[in-house]
Structure formats: C-alpha cells, structure tokens
Design a protein around this motif. Structure first.
Motif, PDB file in Angstrom:
ATOM      1  N   SER A  46       0.882  -1.188   0.000  1.00 11.79           N
ATOM      2  CA  SER A  46       0.000   0.000   0.000  1.00 11.79           C
ATOM      3  C   SER A  46       0.910   1.226   0.000  1.00 11.79           C
ATOM      4  CB  SER A  46      -0.962  -0.008   1.190  1.00 11.79           C
ATOM      5  OG  SER A  46      -0.324  -0.370   2.372  1.00 11.79           O
ATOM      6  N   ARG A  47       0.319   2.426  -0.016  1.00  7.60           N
ATOM      7  CA  ARG A  47       1.167   3.613  -0.210  1.00  7.60           C
ATOM      8  C   ARG A  47       1.993   3.975   1.019  1.00  7.60           C
ATOM      9  NH1 ARG A  47      -3.572   7.490  -1.822  1.00  7.60           N
ATOM     10  NH2 ARG A  47      -4.260   6.372   0.014  1.00  7.60           N
ATOM     11  N   THR A  48       1.417   3.777   2.185  1.00 10.27           N
ATOM     12  CA  THR A  48       2.091   4.193   3.419  1.00 10.27           C
ATOM     13  C   THR A  48       3.516   3.644   3.464  1.00 10.27           C
ATOM     14  OG1 THR A  48      -0.043   4.050   4.492  1.00 10.27           O
ATOM     15  CG2 THR A  48       1.862   4.190   5.951  1.00 10.27           C
ATOM     16  N   ASP A  49       4.415   4.505   3.909  1.00 10.04           N
ATOM     17  CA  ASP A  49       5.810   4.094   4.010  1.00 10.04           C
ATOM     18  C   ASP A  49       5.998   3.310   5.310  1.00 10.04           C
ATOM     19  OD1 ASP A  49       8.400   3.902   3.339  1.00 10.04           O
ATOM     20  OD2 ASP A  49       8.975   5.894   4.096  1.00 10.04           O
ATOM     21  N   LEU A 127     -10.039   1.122  -7.224  1.00  7.66           N
ATOM     22  CA  LEU A 127      -8.760   0.608  -7.737  1.00  7.66           C
ATOM     23  C   LEU A 127      -8.863  -0.829  -8.265  1.00  7.66           C
ATOM     24  CD1 LEU A 127      -6.324   1.998  -4.998  1.00  7.66           C
ATOM     25  CD2 LEU A 127      -6.908   2.975  -7.221  1.00  7.66           C
ATOM     26  N   TYR A 128     -10.053  -1.453  -8.136  1.00  7.89           N
ATOM     27  CA  TYR A 128     -10.182  -2.852  -8.576  1.00  7.89           C
ATOM     28  C   TYR A 128      -9.937  -3.027 -10.077  1.00  7.89           C
ATOM     29  CZ  TYR A 128     -12.444  -3.827  -4.028  1.00  7.89           C
ATOM     30  OH  TYR A 128     -12.736  -3.957  -2.696  1.00  7.89           O
ATOM     31  N   GLY A 129     -10.279  -1.976 -10.834  1.00  6.92           N
ATOM     32  CA  GLY A 129     -10.027  -2.074 -12.271  1.00  6.92           C
ATOM     33  C   GLY A 129      -8.631  -1.587 -12.629  1.00  6.92           C
TER      34      GLY A 129
HETATM   35  N1  LIG Z   1     -13.148  -3.996   6.283  1.00  9.48           N
HETATM   36  C1  LIG Z   1     -14.014  -4.955   6.078  1.00  9.48           C
HETATM   37  O1  LIG Z   1     -14.480  -5.626   7.004  1.00  9.48           O
HETATM   38  C2  LIG Z   1     -14.473  -5.274   4.662  1.00  9.48           C
HETATM   39  C3  LIG Z   1     -15.406  -6.298   4.471  1.00  9.48           C
HETATM   40  C4  LIG Z   1     -15.795  -6.629   3.170  1.00  9.48           C
HETATM   41  C5  LIG Z   1     -15.253  -5.947   2.099  1.00  9.48           C
HETATM   42  N2  LIG Z   1     -14.352  -4.945   2.305  1.00  9.48           N
HETATM   43  C6  LIG Z   1     -13.793  -4.255   1.146  1.00  9.48           C
HETATM   44  O2  LIG Z   1     -12.382  -4.434   1.155  1.00  9.48           O
HETATM   45  C7  LIG Z   1     -11.733  -3.266   0.687  1.00  9.48           C
HETATM   46  C8  LIG Z   1     -10.734  -2.811   1.729  1.00  9.48           C
HETATM   47  O3  LIG Z   1     -11.434  -2.486   2.901  1.00  9.48           O
HETATM   48  P1  LIG Z   1     -10.719  -1.840   4.167  1.00  9.48           P
HETATM   49  O4  LIG Z   1     -11.767  -1.731   5.197  1.00  9.48           O
HETATM   50  O5  LIG Z   1      -9.465  -2.560   4.480  1.00  9.48           O
HETATM   51  O6  LIG Z   1     -10.381  -0.384   3.602  1.00  9.48           O
HETATM   52  P2  LIG Z   1      -9.306   0.648   4.183  1.00  9.48           P
HETATM   53  O7  LIG Z   1      -9.058   0.413   5.614  1.00  9.48           O
HETATM   54  O8  LIG Z   1      -9.735   1.993   3.741  1.00  9.48           O
HETATM   55  O9  LIG Z   1      -7.976   0.256   3.392  1.00  9.48           O
HETATM   56  C9  LIG Z   1      -7.751   0.612   2.046  1.00  9.48           C
HETATM   57  C10 LIG Z   1      -6.316   0.262   1.696  1.00  9.48           C
HETATM   58  O10 LIG Z   1      -6.048   0.659   0.347  1.00  9.48           O
HETATM   59  C11 LIG Z   1      -4.791   1.367   0.309  1.00  9.48           C
HETATM   60  N3  LIG Z   1      -4.824   2.327  -0.795  1.00  9.48           N
HETATM   61  C12 LIG Z   1      -5.682   3.373  -0.950  1.00  9.48           C
HETATM   62  N4  LIG Z   1      -5.387   4.060  -2.064  1.00  9.48           N
HETATM   63  C13 LIG Z   1      -4.301   3.457  -2.629  1.00  9.48           C
HETATM   64  C14 LIG Z   1      -3.538   3.686  -3.804  1.00  9.48           C
HETATM   65  N5  LIG Z   1      -3.812   4.704  -4.634  1.00  9.48           N
HETATM   66  N6  LIG Z   1      -2.509   2.870  -4.080  1.00  9.48           N
HETATM   67  C15 LIG Z   1      -2.212   1.850  -3.260  1.00  9.48           C
HETATM   68  N7  LIG Z   1      -2.901   1.549  -2.128  1.00  9.48           N
HETATM   69  C16 LIG Z   1      -3.944   2.349  -1.822  1.00  9.48           C
HETATM   70  C17 LIG Z   1      -4.742   2.039   1.683  1.00  9.48           C
HETATM   71  O11 LIG Z   1      -3.453   2.252   2.152  1.00  9.48           O
HETATM   72  P3  LIG Z   1      -2.542   3.564   1.923  1.00  9.48           P
HETATM   73  O12 LIG Z   1      -3.366   4.737   2.325  1.00  9.48           O
HETATM   74  O13 LIG Z   1      -1.377   3.287   2.798  1.00  9.48           O
HETATM   75  O14 LIG Z   1      -2.211   3.534   0.515  1.00  9.48           O
HETATM   76  C18 LIG Z   1      -5.297   0.920   2.574  1.00  9.48           C
HETATM   77  O15 LIG Z   1      -4.277  -0.011   2.865  1.00  9.48           O
HETATM   78  C19 LIG Z   1     -12.832  -2.228   0.433  1.00  9.48           C
HETATM   79  O16 LIG Z   1     -13.091  -2.154  -0.919  1.00  9.48           O
HETATM   80  C20 LIG Z   1     -14.033  -2.754   1.180  1.00  9.48           C
HETATM   81  O17 LIG Z   1     -15.235  -2.444   0.507  1.00  9.48           O
HETATM   82  C21 LIG Z   1     -13.945  -4.609   3.568  1.00  9.48           C
END
Ligand SMILES: NC(=O)c1ccc[n+]([C@@H]2O[C@H](COP(=O)([O-])OP(=O)(O)OC[C@H]3O[C@@H](n4cnc5c(N)ncnc54)[C@H](OP(=O)(O)O)[C@@H]3O)[C@@H](O)[C@H]2O)c1
Length: 509
Positions: A46-49, A127-129
């Motif tokens: 992911s982006r975070t360092d 970002l899925y696509g």
């Molecule tokens: N949490 C759940 O229980 C749950 C359940 C079912 C489905 N989902 C789905 O799973 C996905 C992730 O959920 P989450 O809750 O983990 O979301 P989240 O906490 O917001 O995490 C999103 C991640 O994506 C990274 N990211 C964002 N923009 C980016 C970019 N441009 N390039 C690279 N990395 C990027 C973020 O890290 P950086 O900011 O460090 O880049 C972070 O690690 C979502 O689509 C959600 O709908 C989640």
C-alpha cells in the motif's frame, strides 16, 4: 486437506482494516493448521511508508486480537511473521509496479515459490479495475512455464449494472476468468455451505423442495447496530447494494438452485446463475409493490436515545438512502413457479441474525381442533448466524385428553459439535483460492445477472421521488408496510431471536 502449491500472496491495501482484522489472522490460522505450502510468503503493499518490522508489528497485533489461535505465545507468532514483508506501492506510480516485480522475483529466487502468485485486492473499489491493468502492463499477470497467477477481488463488484460490466471488462483485459476469484465472505461461512449439504445429502428434503409443498421462503439478514462510523460510505451505497445484490441473492441461489451434476465449481455456479437469470424482472409499478425501503428513525431504547439514520454522521440530512429493504421476488422456473421469496435486511433491528425459513404448505384437510395455528407454522429454519443450526417446527399432540396440538422444535445446533474447529470465512476462502477451488467465489456472469435484477429498482428509487422511504423506529422490525407483503392466512415474517428456538416481536429488547 489438500496442500496448496508453493506461492506468494500479495495483499494490496495492506495498511487497511481488512488486512489487519481478517486477512493476516486468517493466513496465520492456516499456517497453524499446516495448510500453507512449504514455500510461502506474504507481501503487503500500500502507499504508506512502512518498514518490514513496523508492518510485522502491526500484523502481530491483528493476529493477537482476531486470529482463532490468538492465544499463541510470542515466539510462535514471530516465526510466522518472518514470512511477511512490506513494500510501498502507489497506483499513481507505474514505476512502483516495477519495484514490486523485482521484489517478487527476488523472493521467488530466494524461496523457490515456483513463480506462483495470488494478488488480493483489498483497496478502495475504485482501484479494482486499475491494479489488474498495472499488473498486466508490468507482465505480472500471466501463467507462464507452469506457474500460475490468481487475482482475488473484494466486494463490491461494481456500483450498478453498468459499472459491474465495466469492471469485469477491465479485469478480463489481463486476467482470464479462471484466474479471477470474486470474494463474497458470506459464502465462506460454514452454515452457508451447510445449505448445500442439507439439501443435497438428505433424500428427505428434495421431494418437498418445490412449488408443490413450499408455501413461501423467507430470508432475513438483519443487524441491531446502526451504520456505525461508515456514514459516508453507507449513504452512497444503501442496503440494496450492500446486502441484497450480493449476500441475500447468493443465499436465494443456494436455497433454490437445481441439484448440480457434480460438486465441481462450475457445475454449482452454473446452477446459481440459472436461478439469477430466472428472477422475474421488476417493471414499473412492481417496484413499489414488491420492494419496500425504509430508514430508521430516532427513538429511546432502555432509556438511551438512539439517533435516526438521517442524524448519523456522514449522512445527508435529506438522504433517501435505505437502511432497510424488504422484497418479494419470484423465480420463474418449473420448480418455483408462483412461490414467493421474501427477503429483508436492515440496520437497527431488534437483534442480529441471518436465517432462511422454508414455510411449508398446510395439510390439505384439517382434522384437529387448533390445526389452523399449527399448520401455519410448519417451518424449516436454516440458521446462518448466530446460534448456527437447523430447526424443524412440527405439530405434536399435547399429552392428555383430546387432540390438542402444539408446535415443537426438532433442532440441531452447531455448538453441539463442541470439538469441531470452525474456520473463519476468510480462512476457508483463502485456502480454496490457494488450492484452485473457485466454488465459493462469484463468477462474472452471476455478478452481472444479480445486478441486472437489482438495477431497475436502484434506478427507480433514485429517479422517482413518489416511491416512499418508510420510517421505522430504531430497534423495531422495519416499516409496517413490509408486513403487508406477506400473503396468506396467519402468515407473518418470523421474528427471530439470538437463540435458534426463540421468536417474538420484541425478544431481544
Ligand atoms: N473492512 C471490512 O471488514 C471489509 C469487508 C468486506 C469488504 N471490504 C472491502 O475491502 C476493501 C478494503 O477495505 P478496508 O476496510 O481494508 O479499507 P481501508 O481500511 O480503507 O484500506 C484501504 C487500503 O487501500 C490502500 N490504498 C488506498 N489508495 C491506494 C492507492 N492509490 N494505491 C495503493 N494503495 C492504496 C490504503 O493504504 P494507503 O493509504 O497506505 O495507501 C489501505 O491499505 C474495500 O473495498 C471494502 O469495501 C472490507
């Protein structure tokens, strides 16, 4: 249990909530059961360092809080953490994918993971696509020289039919359908899989499982919590997208599908798609008649004020997004012609429960005094959560004079199998992907068919402001209007409690 081929698991979105709470704990639990291959590594991206050390520390915390084996001592967890590394990747920077490629090549050389990689997309859906294209452009997508590459995509798969078609198109540019695993964690639940086993390993149910004997089917998946801190996300999504299009339609598919020709993933998924394609489409006035949307309103429960949906943080004051949906749908095929399927989901209901109820038809002729009451309650309940189990309600004679009948429960609780290890949904599904079993993952055609059914409702709700949004006080079973949907003498929605046997309209409050 089959051991997967050696491989690397790359998790995009590694600094996020899902990785922390579900994915890494699930991988750890697989490790503990010796279900990971001998040569295996996890790469968080992911982006975070973050340094490897910092990332491992965070993951250790996740394991300690959320893994089934959370009680393990420090050293055992530390040994596992050596398999994990972290790399900073930003989808805005193409060069980061070259960096990722070099990292994977080095790991593959060092460990001997045979070039096999699973990419897990746990990022924002936008970002899925994007990520699959960047992987493709970097040459990280192809099955080459006997190696494989797989892509797991988190939900949601699109926002409506158009965006789902667009997403499938983007995914298929660099990955073939048999490389793509669309995850719906509902299907990873033991009790959801038990629907298939209950139906297809017991000869006794199949003869009754059709329009001749089933009066109607009821599927409920409700929560007592509100939208918590997810106001912004939820208000742009709503219950129809969040729950119905995926989880509830999948449950409907499993309940109503024809027996597959084998337990092969495509054989099963073919049957589910046929159900989705047989849903009677909602047109014009049907939408208002057969679908009810609602929003919880503020109330006081046990002396505490509970805010209404429109008062929640991140929600528009005039929002028309639904926190509740009830629908009556029909499957136009030979098995189910004319049998209504009632489905409902909602926030701020009296309890948290997911279950399916098969309501059987009455006996053709009344013999006993209170037959009316008993006949209307012949039900088979498949409880997905909590108090997972199966319950059959049947009429029995009350001991004593006359022929008085009472409903009794024939029940099975999963908790009775006290020594059985219950894997989490993510553990089950990750392992399935590792061994190449896509049965419990969604295929592109199923996703599209589900959206095709839901899309006209979404459009009508958005565009036609004459379609009401009914209010319901928080802590109740939804708008009264939804009660009118259920047709039949003495028929109502079931009001389930935490425990499988319990019912009653206010039971958890
Ligand atoms: N949490 C759940 O229980 C749950 C359940 C079912 C489905 N989902 C789905 O799973 C996905 C992730 O959920 P989450 O809750 O983990 O979301 P989240 O906490 O917001 O995490 C999103 C991640 O994506 C990274 N990211 C964002 N923009 C980016 C970019 N441009 N390039 C690279 N990395 C990027 C973020 O890290 P950086 O900011 O460090 O880049 C972070 O690690 C979502 O689509 C959600 O709908 C989640």
């Amino acid at each position: 249990m089959k051991k997967p081929d050696n491989h690397i698991l790359v998790i995009f979105g590694a600094s996020g909530d899902l990785t922390f709470r579900k994915l890494i704990p699930a991988v750890y639990d697989l490790h503990k059961q010796e279900l990971l291959p001998e040569k295996f590594a996890v790469v968080g991206a992911s982006r975070t360092d973050l340094s490897d050390e910092k990332f491992r520390e965070k993951m250790k915390d996740g394991i300690k809080k959320f893994a089934n084996y959370k009680e393990d001592n420090e050293q055992v967890v530390n040994d596992f953490l050596k398999k994990i590394s972290y790399i900073s990747v930003d989808t805005e920077k193409k060069e980061d994918f070259q960096k990722l490629k070099n990292h994977l090549l080095k790991l593959d050389n060092d460990l001997g993971t045979d070039g096999n990689v699973i990419y897990y997309l746990s990022t924002p859906p936008s970002l899925y696509g994007v990520i699959p294209c960047l992987l493709g452009e970097a040459g990280l997508n192809n099955n080459e020289n006997g190696s494989w590459k797989k892509l797991i995509v988190e939900k949601p798969f699109g926002y409506d039919l158009e965006s789902a078609l667009e997403l499938n198109k983007k995914l298929s540019k660099y990955f073939k359908e048999d490389q793509i695993y669309r995850i719906d964690h509902y299907l990873g639940k033991e009790t959801v899989q038990n629907i298939l086993v209950t139906r297809f390993s017991n000869g006794v149910f199949e003869p009754l499982w059709n329009r001749n004997y089933v009066h109607h089917v009821e599927i409920t998946s409700v929560e007592n919590i509100g939208i918590e801190n997810r106001g912004g996300y939820y208000d742009s999504s709503g219950a129809l997208r969040d729950m119905v299009q995926n989880h509830l339609l999948q449950l409907t598919g499993l309940i109503s599908m024809e027996p597959p020709s084998s337990f092969d993933s495509n054989a099963i998924r073919n049957e589910i798609v046929k159900v989705f394609q047989s849903f009677r489409p909602f047109n014009g006035r049907d939408i208002q008649k057969y679908s009810i949307r609602g929003q919880y309103t503020s109330t006081t429960i046990k002396g505490e004020k509970v805010p209404g949906y429109r008062e929640e943080k991140g929600v528009e004051k005039e929002s028309r997004t639904e926190s509740y949906v009830a629908m009556k749908l029909f499957i136009d095929n030979w098995r189910w012609g004319g049998v209504p399927f009632y489905i409902r989901t909602g926030k701020r209901m009296p309890t948290k429960v997911t279950e399916v109820v098969i309501h059987f038809k009455r006996t053709p002729h009344f013999l006993f005094s209170n037959q009316n009451q008993v006949n209307s309650c012949n039900q088979l309940i498949l409880r997905i959560q909590p108090d997972e189990g199966v319950l059959l309600k049947v009429g029995m004679k009350v001991p004593g004079q006359g022929f008085n009948i009472q409903n009794v429960n024939l029940d099975f609780h999963y908790s009775d199998l006290s020594n059985a290890y219950l894997p989490t949904a993510y553990e089950r599904l990750l392992h399935d992907c590792m061994i190449g079993d896509s049965t419990l993952y969604q295929r592109a055609d199923a996703v599209e068919a589900a959206w095709k059914f839901v899309d006209p409702i979404l459009k009508a709700w958005k565009n036609d402001h004459n379609i009401p949004v009914y209010g319901y006080p928080a802590g109740t079973w939804g708008p009264e209007k939804a009660d009118e949907m259920i047709e039949g003498k003495n028929m109502t929605w079931r009001y389930p409690c935490k425990n499988l046997e319990g019912d009653g309209i206010y039971c958890e409050l």
